[in-house]
Design a protein around this motif. Structure first.
Motif, PDB file in Angstrom:
ATOM      1  N   ARG A 198       0.820  -1.211   0.000  1.00 29.96           N
ATOM      2  CA  ARG A 198       0.000   0.000   0.000  1.00 29.96           C
ATOM      3  C   ARG A 198       0.852   1.259   0.000  1.00 29.96           C
ATOM      4  N   ASN A 258      -9.641   7.016   2.091  1.00 33.24           N
ATOM      5  CA  ASN A 258      -9.389   5.576   2.124  1.00 33.24           C
ATOM      6  C   ASN A 258      -8.428   5.223   0.994  1.00 33.24           C
ATOM      7  N   HIS A 260      -6.536   1.846  -0.549  1.00 30.52           N
ATOM      8  CA  HIS A 260      -6.560   0.396  -0.478  1.00 30.52           C
ATOM      9  C   HIS A 260      -5.227  -0.203  -0.915  1.00 30.52           C
ATOM     10  N   SER A 270     -13.348  -4.775  -2.886  1.00 24.96           N
ATOM     11  CA  SER A 270     -12.628  -5.015  -1.630  1.00 24.96           C
ATOM     12  C   SER A 270     -12.665  -3.779  -0.733  1.00 24.96           C
ATOM     13  N   ALA A 272     -12.386  -1.553   2.365  1.00 28.22           N
ATOM     14  CA  ALA A 272     -11.644  -1.708   3.614  1.00 28.22           C
ATOM     15  C   ALA A 272     -12.554  -1.518   4.820  1.00 28.22           C
ATOM     16  N   THR A 287     -12.308   7.985  -1.642  1.00 30.95           N
ATOM     17  CA  THR A 287     -11.637   6.703  -1.833  1.00 30.95           C
ATOM     18  C   THR A 287     -10.851   6.697  -3.130  1.00 30.95           C
TER      19      THR A 287
END
Length: 360
Positions: A198, A258, A260, A270, A272, A287
Motif C-alpha cells: 500500500r 481511504n 486500499h 474489496s 476496507a 476513496t
C-alpha cells in the motif's frame, strides 16, 4: 452452534487491521445465538497493546504462546465445535494451522477458511507451485472472504473450493457513530498502517496530494510512518490510533481518505474496514478508484472517488463543509440500510446452519 476461530487478534488492533471486522462479525453472530471461541497467538506485541482491556462478552478469547498450546487448542476445537474456522493472516504458524484444520475436514465438524486478504492469498499461491495451501483449499467445507467479489470467488473455485462466499466488511452502529462537539481541525485524514503493498499508493494519494496543496492540513494515523523523514510540512502524524478513538479522530477532519492495498485495487470489490467505520461516523469519504465501489456506495452522492493525487487535492480545495456533511450523512444512511454486521452475520449464519452439522 459453537464456532471456533483461529485468527490474528480479537482484543487488539495493534498491527491488526482485521480486529474491527472480527469484532463486528462475531458480536453479530453471537447475537444470532452462536457461542464463539477465538484463539489468537501472543505475537507482534498485540497483547501488550490491547484495545479491549477485558475479553468481550460475545466470545471466549484464548491466547496461546507455544506450539504445544496451539496443538492442544486444535484438538479442543474439534472436540467441542460445530465449525472450526481458520482465518488468514494469523501471523504465527499460519501454514501449520491451515494444514491442521484442512486435514481434519470431512468429519462431524465442519471447516472453513476465512480469508481477510483474498487477492493477496490467491496471488501468492499462483506464484508458488509449492505452496501447500493449494492442496488445502478443496478440503475446506467453505471459503469465506471479506472482500474480492466475483473475481475472487471464481478463482477460489478454479482452485477446487467447494463453495466461496464474500462476507464483506461492514458497520457496527453501536461502535461507529457520529461524535458531536469535536472541532474540525484538519482538511483530510488518512488512517492506515505502513504496508509494502500500500505504501506506493499512500505516497501518491496522501503525501503527494499534501505537497500539492500546502495551504491545507493533512492528518495521518497508523503504525510505521514515524520512520518516514520526508513528510510534507502540512502533515500531522498521530501514530497508532486505538479503535476507541476512531470516531473522534474521524470527526476532526472535513474529509476522510481511504487508500486500499494494491492487490485489492487490482481485484476490485474489496472495501476496507475503515470505509464502513468512517461511514458510521458520517464522515465525507474520499476513496481511491477501484472496480465495484458502486455496489457499496454511490460515487458523488455517498462517497467521493479520486484516481490521482491531483484529484484528491482538488477535492480538498473544492468540497466545502456543507457538501461534506451532506455526503457524510448519505454515506451513513446507505451503510445503515445495506452494510451492517448484523446483515453480514445473517448471511453467514444461513450458510452455517444449512450445512449438515451434528451437535457437538
Amino acid at each position: 452452534m459453537h464456532l471456533t476461530f483461529f485468527g490474528s487478534s480479537l482484543v487488539s488492533s495493534y498491527w491488526n487491521g482485521a480486529a474491527t471486522y472480527y469484532r463486528g462479525l462475531i458480536r453479530a453472530l453471537h447475537g444470532l445465538g452462536h457461542t464463539v471461541t477465538f484463539c489468537e497467538p501472543d505475537a507482534y506485541d498485540r497483547q501488550q497493546n490491547r484495545d479491549l482491556a477485558e475479553d468481550p462478552e460475545y466470545a471466549r478469547v484464548i491466547v496461546y504462546t507455544t506450539e504445544a498450546e496451539r496443538d492442544a487448542l486444535i484438538e479442543q476445537a474439534f472436540a467441542e465445535s460445530d465449525w472450526v474456522i481458520k482465518c488468514s493472516g494469523v501471523g504465527l504458524w499460519d501454514a501449520e494451522l491451515e494444514a491442521a484444520v484442512a486435514d481434519r475436514a470431512g468429519g462431524d465438524v465442519m471447516t472453513a477458511f476465512l480469508d481477510v486478504d483474498a487477492p493477496a492469498t490467491l496471488s501468492r499461491i499462483a506464484e508458488d507451485a509449492a505452496d501447500p495451501f493449494r492442496l488445502h483449499i478443496r478440503k475446506y467445507d467453505q471459503i469465506f472472504t471479506y472482500g474480492g467479489g466475483p473475481p475472487v470467488c471464481a478463482e477460489y473455485e478454479r482452485w477446487g473450493a467447494k463453495a466461496c462466499t464474500p462476507i464483506y466488511n461492514a458497520l457496527d452502529p453501536d461502535e461507529h457513530r457520529p461524535v458531536e462537539d469535536v472541532a474540525v481541525e484538519y482538511d483530510i485524514l488518512f488512517m492506515g498502517n505502513r504496508l509494502p503493498d500500500r505504501e506506493a499508493r499512500v505516497e501518491e494519494f496522501f503525501f503527494r496530494a499534501a505537497a500539492l496543496c500546502p495551504e491545507h492540513r493533512f492528518l495521518l494515523g497508523g503504525e510505521g510512518w514515524g520512520w518516514k523523514t520526508d513528510m510534507p510540512a502540512n502533515v500531522t502524524y498521530l501514530g497508532h490510533v486505538p479503535t476507541s478513538r476512531h470516531n473522534t479522530v474521524n470527526a476532526s477532519a472535513r474529509l476522510v481518505l481511504n487508500i486500499h492495498r494494491e492487490s485489492m485495487v487490482q481485484n476490485g470489490w474489496s472495501p476496507a474496514t475503515r470505509m464502513f467505520e468512517a461511514a458510521g461516523a458520517a464522515s465525507c469519504q474520499v476513496t481511491d478508484a477501484w472496480e465495484g465501489i458502486e455496489d457499496f456506495f454511490a460515487p458523488g452522492e455517498e462517497i467521493l472517488v479520486a484516481a490521482s493525487a491531483e484529484e484528491v487535492a482538488q477535492l480538498v480545495r473544492s468540497v466545502d463543509d456543507a457538501r461534506a456533511r451532506q455526503i457524510g450523512r448519505a454515506g451513513r444512511a446507505r451503510a445503515l440500510a445495506d452494510h451492517t454486521y448484523t446483515q453480514r452475520a445473517r448471511q453467514m449464519d444461513a450458510i452455517l446452519r444449512a450445512a449438515p452439522v451434528e451437535a457437538a
